[in-house]
Design a protein around this motif. Sequence first.
Motif, PDB file in Angstrom:
ATOM      1  N   ARG A  36       2.911   7.482   0.976  1.00 14.83           N
ATOM      2  CA  ARG A  36       1.985   7.639  -0.137  1.00 14.83           C
ATOM      3  C   ARG A  36       1.744   6.309  -0.838  1.00 14.83           C
ATOM      4  O   ARG A  36       2.654   5.474  -0.937  1.00 14.83           O
ATOM      5  N   GLY A  37       0.530   6.142  -1.327  1.00 14.76           N
ATOM      6  CA  GLY A  37       0.172   4.931  -2.058  1.00 14.76           C
ATOM      7  C   GLY A  37      -0.089   5.229  -3.518  1.00 14.76           C
ATOM      8  O   GLY A  37       0.209   6.318  -4.010  1.00 14.76           O
ATOM      9  N   ILE A  38      -0.665   4.263  -4.197  1.00 14.79           N
ATOM     10  CA  ILE A  38      -0.968   4.402  -5.619  1.00 14.79           C
ATOM     11  C   ILE A  38      -2.319   5.090  -5.748  1.00 14.79           C
ATOM     12  O   ILE A  38      -3.305   4.643  -5.169  1.00 14.79           O
TER      13      ILE A  38
ATOM     14  N   GLU B 131      -0.616  10.037 -15.122  1.00 13.89           N
ATOM     15  CA  GLU B 131      -0.890  11.175 -14.245  1.00 13.89           C
ATOM     16  C   GLU B 131      -0.528  10.877 -12.799  1.00 13.89           C
ATOM     17  O   GLU B 131      -0.716  11.720 -11.929  1.00 13.89           O
ATOM     18  N   GLU B 132       0.019   9.688 -12.530  1.00  5.37           N
ATOM     19  CA  GLU B 132       0.319   9.269 -11.156  1.00  5.37           C
ATOM     20  C   GLU B 132       1.290  10.238 -10.470  1.00  5.37           C
ATOM     21  O   GLU B 132       2.403  10.441 -10.936  1.00  5.37           O
ATOM     22  N   PRO B 133       0.881  10.823  -9.342  1.00  2.00           N
ATOM     23  CA  PRO B 133       1.783  11.750  -8.660  1.00  2.00           C
ATOM     24  C   PRO B 133       2.702  11.078  -7.649  1.00  2.00           C
ATOM     25  O   PRO B 133       3.741  11.642  -7.293  1.00  2.00           O
ATOM     26  N   CYS B 134       2.328   9.912  -7.136  1.00  2.00           N
ATOM     27  CA  CYS B 134       3.010   9.381  -5.956  1.00  2.00           C
ATOM     28  C   CYS B 134       3.889   8.168  -6.232  1.00  2.00           C
ATOM     29  O   CYS B 134       5.006   8.092  -5.740  1.00  2.00           O
TER      30      CYS B 134
ATOM     31  N   GLN C  66       0.809  -1.210   0.000  1.00  2.00           N
ATOM     32  CA  GLN C  66       0.000   0.000   0.000  1.00  2.00           C
ATOM     33  C   GLN C  66       0.852   1.273   0.000  1.00  2.00           C
ATOM     34  O   GLN C  66       0.429   2.292  -0.526  1.00  2.00           O
ATOM     35  N   VAL C  67       2.035   1.191   0.568  1.00  2.00           N
ATOM     36  CA  VAL C  67       2.894   2.383   0.610  1.00  2.00           C
ATOM     37  C   VAL C  67       4.012   2.179  -0.405  1.00  2.00           C
ATOM     38  O   VAL C  67       4.750   1.205  -0.320  1.00  2.00           O
TER      39      VAL C  67
ATOM     40  N   ASN D  39      -6.591  13.697   2.322  1.00  2.00           N
ATOM     41  CA  ASN D  39      -6.802  13.113   0.991  1.00  2.00           C
ATOM     42  C   ASN D  39      -5.534  12.512   0.389  1.00  2.00           C
ATOM     43  O   ASN D  39      -5.537  12.095  -0.758  1.00  2.00           O
ATOM     44  N   ASP D  40      -4.442  12.489   1.160  1.00  2.00           N
ATOM     45  CA  ASP D  40      -3.216  11.878   0.618  1.00  2.00           C
ATOM     46  C   ASP D  40      -2.883  10.559   1.313  1.00  2.00           C
ATOM     47  O   ASP D  40      -1.839   9.976   1.055  1.00  2.00           O
ATOM     48  N   LEU D  41      -3.742  10.078   2.199  1.00  2.00           N
ATOM     49  CA  LEU D  41      -3.395   8.862   2.940  1.00  2.00           C
ATOM     50  C   LEU D  41      -3.337   7.645   2.008  1.00  2.00           C
ATOM     51  O   LEU D  41      -4.146   7.543   1.082  1.00  2.00           O
ATOM     52  N   PRO D  42      -2.428   6.719   2.249  1.00  2.00           N
ATOM     53  CA  PRO D  42      -2.467   5.463   1.497  1.00  2.00           C
ATOM     54  C   PRO D  42      -3.838   4.819   1.702  1.00  2.00           C
ATOM     55  O   PRO D  42      -4.325   4.728   2.826  1.00  2.00           O
ATOM     56  N   GLY D  43      -4.444   4.420   0.574  1.00  2.00           N
ATOM     57  CA  GLY D  43      -5.818   3.922   0.645  1.00  2.00           C
ATOM     58  C   GLY D  43      -6.791   4.853  -0.049  1.00  2.00           C
ATOM     59  O   GLY D  43      -7.936   4.496  -0.270  1.00  2.00           O
TER      60      GLY D  43
END
Lengths: 979, 93, 174
Positions: A58-60, A66-69, A46-47, A295-299
Amino acid sequence: MSGPTRIGSGLFEQSSAPVRFRFDGRIYSGRAGDTLASALLANGVQVVGRSFKYHRRRGIVTAGPEEPCALVTLIGPSGREPNRPATTVPLTEGLVAESQNRWPSLRFDVLSIFGALSRFLPAGFYYKTFMWPSFAWERVYEPLIRRAAGLGRVQPSRSPPASSAVTQHAHTDVLVVGAGPAGLSAAYVLGSAGLRVIVADQDAILGGGSALDPDWHAWRSALLGLLAELPTVRVWARTTVIGAYGHGVYGALQTLPVGPTPAGSQPTEKLHVIRAASTVLATGCVERLIALPGNDLPGVMLAGAALRYLVGHGISAGHRTLLFTNNDDAYATAIEYARRGSPIEAIVDVREYSPAADRARGAGLTVYASAKVEAILGDRAVRAVRVRNREGERLTLTVDCVLLSGGHTPATALAAQLGAELRWSSSMAAFIPDLSPSIGQVAGSAHGVCGLAAAVQDGISAAQRIAETLQLGELATPDFPPMPPDAPRADLEPCWEITGKGKAFVDLQHDVTTADIRLARREGYEHVEHMKRYTTHGMATDQGRIGGLVGNAVLATARGIDITEIGQPKARPFLETVPFGALAGEESGDRFKPKRRLPLHDWHTQHGATFVNAGLWLRPLVYSADTSWNTVMAEARHVRREAGITDVSSLGKIEVAGSDAGAFLDFIYANRMSSLAMGRCRYGLMLREDGIVLDDGTVARLGKDHFLLTTTTVNATVVLEHLEFHRQTLYPQADVTITDVGDHWAQFAVAGPLSRAVLAEVVEELDLSNETFPFMAAAGARIAKTPGRVFRISFSGELAYEVAVPARHALSVWSKILELGEPLGLKPYGLDALNTLRIEKGHVTGAELNGQTSANDLGLGRLCKTVGDYIGATLARRPGLQGGQRLELVGLRPTDSEQRLRNGTHLLDSENPTASLGYVTSCTPATEQVGWVGLALLSAGHSRVGQRLLAASPMHNEAYDVEIVSPHHLDPDNIRVRA
Amino acid sequence: MLRILCPHCGVRDETEFRYRGDATTARPAADSGETAFARYVYDRANPKGWHAEWWIHVAGCRAVLRVVRHTVTHEIHSVTLPQAPFDIPVDAR
Amino acid sequence: MSAPDPVSPLRFERTTGDVVEVTARRGRTRDVVYAGRARDLPLPAMGEAIWSDTFVAASTRPDRWWIIGPARAPAETAARVSGLLGTGAIVVDQSSGFETVDLVGAGWREALTQGCRLDLDPAIFTAGQAAATTIAQINVIMIPHPSGLLVLIPATYAQHFREWLTHLCGESHS
Ligand SMILES: [Zn+2]
């Protein structure tokens, strides 16, 4: 148990056989057809990274570029490749990847202390904090920031192997960007009419939205089959159009499938340079986030990405999932989750009513209408959400996954590069681009069209509009496979930000929060471009695609203006990260630039020459592996004492013919050429129009209307263009023909007191005696039985000749001259010896013809015509180029004969050594005297001959006295050359 | 990348051409004096908008071409041989 | 665009031929073209090529032609061409200035998309035409014919070009 997991099989799966890969040292197993991201999710990882500034876990978040993380470094046989979104990396057996921006490890990141300090790390923090003292920037702050804030690390060693990428040029009538329903339909119409079409899609799976909707699968496969049968249509998957470069030129980067051959031995990327008469931008939309605390939590994942992982790969992003949306499209994900048995805790919709909510309730799902998620809770990952319902009550729901959908933003980057006008669509809450018809059309959801069937229709009409612009008339619309109708839908309701306590991110890659945007405005950075630079919102690999508009909307609200007035930051290439190696293609290593080889290149090689790169040329420097002064001076002294032969074929050679050739050359050269007698040569000096010397060389008159010019090696192309430019612009009616014969003729200098005796052995049909063939004579002759030309010119200061023969015969003639000449003392010499000889004689080359010296400066002013027009005539006479303190050519020698000279050494007044008076341009040990001699450009140099100056080279810790002398160190009266 | 319509060779990539600067100026007569020549060599309008420039088709027909190009949009208005008449549009932008 | 043909792999041969550069003097183009037509050396229009039994004549510059023929004694071909075309033509021997390479095999168009910026679609560029352009950063003359492509490469770049072609042909086989 929590987190993502694989709950079934997916459409993109190629086989269920395991594909093993390594991530951060651990071995995992995925399936063929996975991306690295889907494989990590399937393994419950997840991380996958730490954020840029605060080092938050950060997760996916997405399933595309467009993936930021989820940025990773790929480690392959050709090295490390940083900053690749895991969402676009196809999973291959043995793939090795590492997470980025964590130290020392992903699980335990020392620098996450920055997160705890975050209130001390606002936007612009680096600019404000690390300003003073200035020395500390270099020594302390920068290394610290670089370690802490870097993205992936570029490989410190050389670039990947030359074969890793190729460049391919393509031409087409229409480039279709995007292979969704709109793009495929446009291509089908255009291709059926016989137009050449290239369809490029960044995805490995073609079809766009039709690939994720089971009702559309039949349509999608049928249409792809029909396109494959059209001979003029090329469809490229995994091909991202990375930029629009004007005039219908586009760059596209294609990732090639990795085959079974050993990695590194075949290209992995192809850069297409596409020239298109028109284009269809069916680039689709990018889903956007909603700014809210946590809004940035993994999950947390975008709803469309979750649908793709589920339908494409059989992966559920969570075990208890909540959807927060403001639009209809996101419902498809929740309904599909429920259908496959992955529990949906609730759907929270900011809107009061939509037909999609009715469908979801019909499927048994809980929908909170007119509600919002106030915060996403959790420490290491999503644990719960706090919902505020229609009635204003707060509910806390326990979930391990939150799907967000703030609406869909048309992918406008390419359109913006093409100068598209943007109009605001209130039904999408986004800017929609319109292209000038002369450039192309936008189609499908990028064009603000909602629904797949509507996109098909829009693609068809885009094709028709293109046909109209290209003046092809109306195209027959071919039969399309049957397609399902679009469901009824409601507009979205804009929802940019849910304010509350805690960080609400708008840019996950750069850790930009809504608070940072407002801070930027308060500090005066309220223009969208200024805010971007101050906060770094929307920068770097993902270009802020999922939150860019959200951040701009927050700025608009803070400024109290409508979002339609805020503007958009300028879009530039590239649309996604592009490896440097892909841009270089094959033009690296030995193929970086072409190499020019002398006709005798192989002979020089066989006789031990060490080569030097001179521009594109490979020229023999010295005939030895030992390039020390000893070997060079042995070659040079041999010329002075006996005779030498050297290859000067790299000189530029230009024939000028016609009845006006003499007059034309009088205009080109500063000295007169029309008066040159047939069978004679003359030194020629060319100026630029500003009065500075352009080049020098010789001119031989071979016939009444036939001249042969030589140029210096480096200026051969420059001089040819100079002649052609003035011929075409100023002498259009003249009978003058200019022909480049540089490669046709091989040319050798035979120099030294014995050169006449040597050449007499091989030259027929020409008497070489001083009486019949004096200094500066030219004639045709047979040289070693080959028809050629002989010129009595000297660059070395010795009795010398240059012989020219067609290059095809260079080897036989050169070999014959040496065979017959060697018993008389003839030896070859290289470029270094040639240089030694000319420095002693005081001839100038590139170091002195440096683009700043006039004819007067070089002591050649007396050659210039005093009457008649020529290039540079007027401005050569301007006061600024006359005398004064100009740098003039002189000779010099150290007073201590043990002292060597160096190029670039400065000359100073030893009484008052405060300012440089000039510098050494060329130097060499002397051939016949003891010590070194040199040439210099010296302020008022001609009047300083006889003076002593201080020569200083601080880099070498040297300072010594030199005597300024005439540049003609050797034979100033030209007795040798006339011998 | 510019695509330039060479009157001899057809449309070619910019990389086949060598740029040779301002094509709005003409070389003064021989006796015009230093000021006229200085203006010819050094004074440049550097317009934001339409401009005439010399481009030599060095990798093709080797013709010297006068290209009227918009320096902001890169739009090309005309490509002509040196002796042909040319016009520089008035920029409405 | 024709697909690479596995039966006839891409290959190239150096051909030893003479090359002559002909320029019509100012105002004499018509004289030169008439002389050529009358004496079995027809000269093509700009951008075109004429293949005859004795010569290939191609034009990639206005009022200029490349005449390519079998190798003879030094300057003999140039002298012969000069004799045919008369005093209106400036004739320069370039036999040593260019190497001619014949690229054969159905895949040449596809293969050359690496390095060549021209539109090589057979509907656009085909036998009877000629073009001067850049391939792999080298200025060359391209003269297509029904079974392949004749390329004139400046002699001092020829080895580099051949090495590049060898690499390209190798790639198209694999
Ligand atoms: Zn051209």
